[in-house]
Design an enzyme around this catalytic site. Structure first.
Site, PDB file in Angstrom:
ATOM      1  N   LYS A   1      -2.723  -1.868   7.731  1.00  0.00           N
ATOM      2  CA  LYS A   1      -4.148  -1.592   7.878  1.00  0.00           C
ATOM      3  C   LYS A   1      -4.775  -2.458   8.957  1.00  0.00           C
ATOM      4  O   LYS A   1      -5.634  -2.005   9.715  1.00  0.00           O
ATOM      5  CB  LYS A   1      -4.845  -1.828   6.531  1.00  0.00           C
ATOM      6  CG  LYS A   1      -6.339  -1.512   6.538  1.00  0.00           C
ATOM      7  CD  LYS A   1      -6.929  -1.727   5.158  1.00  0.00           C
ATOM      8  CE  LYS A   1      -8.419  -1.422   5.150  1.00  0.00           C
ATOM      9  NZ  LYS A   1      -9.015  -1.652   3.805  1.00  0.00           N
TER      10      LYS A   1
ATOM     11  N   HIS B   1      -4.477  -9.246   3.092  1.00  0.00           N
ATOM     12  CA  HIS B   1      -5.918  -9.352   3.290  1.00  0.00           C
ATOM     13  C   HIS B   1      -6.171 -10.562   4.165  1.00  0.00           C
ATOM     14  O   HIS B   1      -6.486 -11.635   3.683  1.00  0.00           O
ATOM     15  CB  HIS B   1      -6.644  -9.555   1.959  1.00  0.00           C
ATOM     16  CG  HIS B   1      -6.731  -8.325   1.135  1.00  0.00           C
ATOM     17  ND1 HIS B   1      -7.143  -8.327  -0.183  1.00  0.00           N
ATOM     18  CD2 HIS B   1      -6.452  -7.022   1.425  1.00  0.00           C
ATOM     19  CE1 HIS B   1      -7.108  -7.091  -0.661  1.00  0.00           C
ATOM     20  NE2 HIS B   1      -6.690  -6.297   0.298  1.00  0.00           N
TER      21      HIS B   1
ATOM     22  N   HIS C   1      -2.798   2.516  -5.442  1.00  0.00           N
ATOM     23  CA  HIS C   1      -3.458   1.387  -4.777  1.00  0.00           C
ATOM     24  C   HIS C   1      -3.958   0.378  -5.808  1.00  0.00           C
ATOM     25  O   HIS C   1      -4.031  -0.822  -5.530  1.00  0.00           O
ATOM     26  CB  HIS C   1      -4.628   1.889  -3.926  1.00  0.00           C
ATOM     27  CG  HIS C   1      -5.165   0.865  -2.985  1.00  0.00           C
ATOM     28  ND1 HIS C   1      -4.628   0.643  -1.730  1.00  0.00           N
ATOM     29  CD2 HIS C   1      -6.181  -0.019  -3.113  1.00  0.00           C
ATOM     30  CE1 HIS C   1      -5.297  -0.328  -1.127  1.00  0.00           C
ATOM     31  NE2 HIS C   1      -6.241  -0.747  -1.943  1.00  0.00           N
TER      32      HIS C   1
ATOM     33  N   ARG D   1       0.857  -1.191   0.000  1.00  0.00           N
ATOM     34  CA  ARG D   1       0.000   0.000   0.000  1.00  0.00           C
ATOM     35  C   ARG D   1       0.891   1.238   0.000  1.00  0.00           C
ATOM     36  O   ARG D   1       2.075   1.177   0.346  1.00  0.00           O
ATOM     37  CB  ARG D   1      -0.914   0.009   1.225  1.00  0.00           C
ATOM     38  CG  ARG D   1      -1.908  -1.146   1.270  1.00  0.00           C
ATOM     39  CD  ARG D   1      -2.786  -1.055   2.513  1.00  0.00           C
ATOM     40  NE  ARG D   1      -3.808  -2.109   2.538  1.00  0.00           N
ATOM     41  CZ  ARG D   1      -3.644  -3.306   3.102  1.00  0.00           C
ATOM     42  NH1 ARG D   1      -2.481  -3.596   3.701  1.00  0.00           N
ATOM     43  NH2 ARG D   1      -4.611  -4.200   3.084  1.00  0.00           N
TER      44      ARG D   1
ATOM     45  N   TYR E   1      -2.173 -15.103  14.753  1.00  0.00           N
ATOM     46  CA  TYR E   1      -1.821 -14.765  13.370  1.00  0.00           C
ATOM     47  C   TYR E   1      -0.339 -15.054  13.148  1.00  0.00           C
ATOM     48  O   TYR E   1       0.504 -14.775  13.992  1.00  0.00           O
ATOM     49  CB  TYR E   1      -2.135 -13.286  13.155  1.00  0.00           C
ATOM     50  CG  TYR E   1      -1.554 -12.676  11.915  1.00  0.00           C
ATOM     51  CD1 TYR E   1      -2.204 -12.807  10.699  1.00  0.00           C
ATOM     52  CD2 TYR E   1      -0.375 -11.941  11.955  1.00  0.00           C
ATOM     53  CE1 TYR E   1      -1.686 -12.230   9.552  1.00  0.00           C
ATOM     54  CE2 TYR E   1       0.145 -11.361  10.823  1.00  0.00           C
ATOM     55  CZ  TYR E   1      -0.509 -11.506   9.627  1.00  0.00           C
ATOM     56  OH  TYR E   1      -0.001 -10.925   8.498  1.00  0.00           O
TER      57      TYR E   1
ATOM     58  N   ARG F   1      -2.238  -3.048  -6.773  1.00  0.00           N
ATOM     59  CA  ARG F   1      -2.545  -4.288  -6.057  1.00  0.00           C
ATOM     60  C   ARG F   1      -3.626  -5.080  -6.779  1.00  0.00           C
ATOM     61  O   ARG F   1      -3.596  -6.310  -6.830  1.00  0.00           O
ATOM     62  CB  ARG F   1      -2.982  -3.965  -4.627  1.00  0.00           C
ATOM     63  CG  ARG F   1      -1.860  -3.404  -3.780  1.00  0.00           C
ATOM     64  CD  ARG F   1      -2.368  -2.616  -2.569  1.00  0.00           C
ATOM     65  NE  ARG F   1      -3.293  -3.350  -1.742  1.00  0.00           N
ATOM     66  CZ  ARG F   1      -2.957  -4.232  -0.797  1.00  0.00           C
ATOM     67  NH1 ARG F   1      -1.664  -4.511  -0.590  1.00  0.00           N
ATOM     68  NH2 ARG F   1      -3.870  -4.829  -0.060  1.00  0.00           N
TER      69      ARG F   1
END
Length: 397
Positions: free
Chosen positions: A271, A358, A331, A241, A368, A334
């Site tokens: 993000k 994502h 952007h 990004r 994670y 992507r």
């Protein structure tokens, strides 16, 4: 000196907790997140203790003083006003919410657990935190959610509503509440806006775009021109990004002289507020070595101001100067990369989504892992870089 209601109403948050005393041990605790909580200090059996009477404005100044009077009566009778207080008044929404959050900690990664609690502390607790969990009404929850919507983040208001329902599903089986006041509020909330995809050219037009970037001449200043070109190519090759690229630091890059170079993007710049590992292809490493000559500080892509990165608009203005205004955003790189990978039919969707950062917001999946699919992602990004290099022909990347 006794408090006045005006003082309580206009008490503003500061960087740290502070108290406004009303006498007799009663005080208002003002938290940095804006919540205002009634507390009462007292001594019983030689020990200092603390009573909680709820949050302002749900519990007003008069109500807090009434609770103080009840506590004083209990003390005069030789009773501890805090003993059995929970069973008499019931649990507050905040108490139940914190118990629910603590119960889930083992199944959440640290960043997500922290985000979840911050949402409640910022919006839910100041509005309904001090109310008996049995007495919270649908109207009170809706009023709080609409105040969040008024700030703009519709996704946040929906998540908070979801958290409230989860809290009540935790409370009801334990006898702390009977119904979920948020259960029927979905239809009363503002609908989510339609997703607006960033403009981008089709894969068929990619060769022209790549050559335009490589031959970028949209600035008279040679250094600025070289840095803009490098930033655009770097973003295209890494699927990053805009802010991830422009704020990149040299300290985030590991193993540039080895076989498995990595860009470790910290949670604060992502993000999803989670660390993201980007495997670097050979053309990206070469590009970093090329741009090193223009970097005099900690930032990779340095702007005009000493020690500062390129501005938020540097790369998008570069697209404009190449003639792509309204046709291609940074952007949107992507989206092109995602289309290429999915149409190739040899890369799993999970690899593509992970490369784009994502990550599915599924709390049940546990911790994670930023290194997930790192090897296949490295192969995929290397193939993408080779594809871009071939599109550019003899010019190279």
């Amino acid at each position: 000196m006794r408090l006045k209601d005006l003082e309580v109403r206009h008490a503003s948050p500061r960087e740290k907790d502070y108290k406004l005393a009303d006498g007799g041990g009663l005080h208002l605790l003002v938290r940095p997140n804006g919540s205002k909580l009634w507390r009462m200090k007292y001594r019983f059996a030689g020990k200092e203790k603390l009573l909680s009477f709820g949050a302002y404005p749900s519990v007003g100044l008069g109500d807090a003083r009434l609770e103080r009077a009840k506590a004083k009566i209990a003390l005069a009778e030789g009773l501890d006003p805090g003993a059995g207080n929970e069973s008499r008044k019931g649990k507050t929404f905040e108490q139940v919410a914190r118990a629910w959050h603590a119960n889930r900690l083992s199944g959440l990664d640290d960043a997500h657990a922290s985000r979840l609690l911050r949402r409640l502390e910022r919006d839910a607790f100041p509005a309904i935190g001090g109310i008996d969990v049995r007495k919270v009404t649908a109207a009170q929850v809706l009023e709080m959610l609409r105040s969040v919507e008024a700030r703009g983040p519709l996704d946040v208001s929906r998540r908070i509503k979801q958290h409230i329902s989860q809290i009540y599903r935790f409370a009801i089986p334990q006898g702390w509440a009977e119904t979920d006041p948020a259960q029927y509020l979905t239809d009363l909330m503002q609908p989510k806006p339609r997703v607006r995809h960033m403009p981008r050219v089709g894969v068929a037009e990619l060769p022209t775009l790549v050559r335009a970037i490589d031959q970028y001449d949209g600035d008279e200043n040679p250094r600025r021109r070289a840095v803009t070109r490098a930033a655009l190519l770097f973003t295209l090759l890494t699927w990053a990004r805009t802010n991830e690229t422009r704020l990149a630091l040299w300290s985030e890059f590991e193993g540039l002289d080895g076989d498995d170079p990595i860009w470790r993007v910290p949670p604060a710049r992502m993000k999803m507020e989670r660390e993201h590992l980007v495997p670097l292809s050979a053309p990206v490493v070469a590009l970093l070595r090329e741009v090193r000559q223009f970097s005099t500080g900690k930032h990779v892509f340095v702007g005009d101001k000493l020690g500062q990165p390129i501005s938020q608009n540097t790369m998008i203005y570069g697209c404009y100067r190449m003639g792509y205004r309204g046709r291609q955003t940074v952007h949107g790189f992507r989206g092109i990369a995602s289309t290429w990978a999915n149409e190739a039919e040899c890369y799993k969707a999970d690899w593509v989504e992970m490369a784009l950062a994502h990550v599915e917001q599924n709390e049940v999946r546990g911790a994670y892992n930023s290194a997930l699919y790192l090897t296949p992602r490295r192969r995929m990004l290397a193939a993408w870089a080779q594809y871009i290099t071939c599109l550019n022909g003899a010019h190279g990347v």
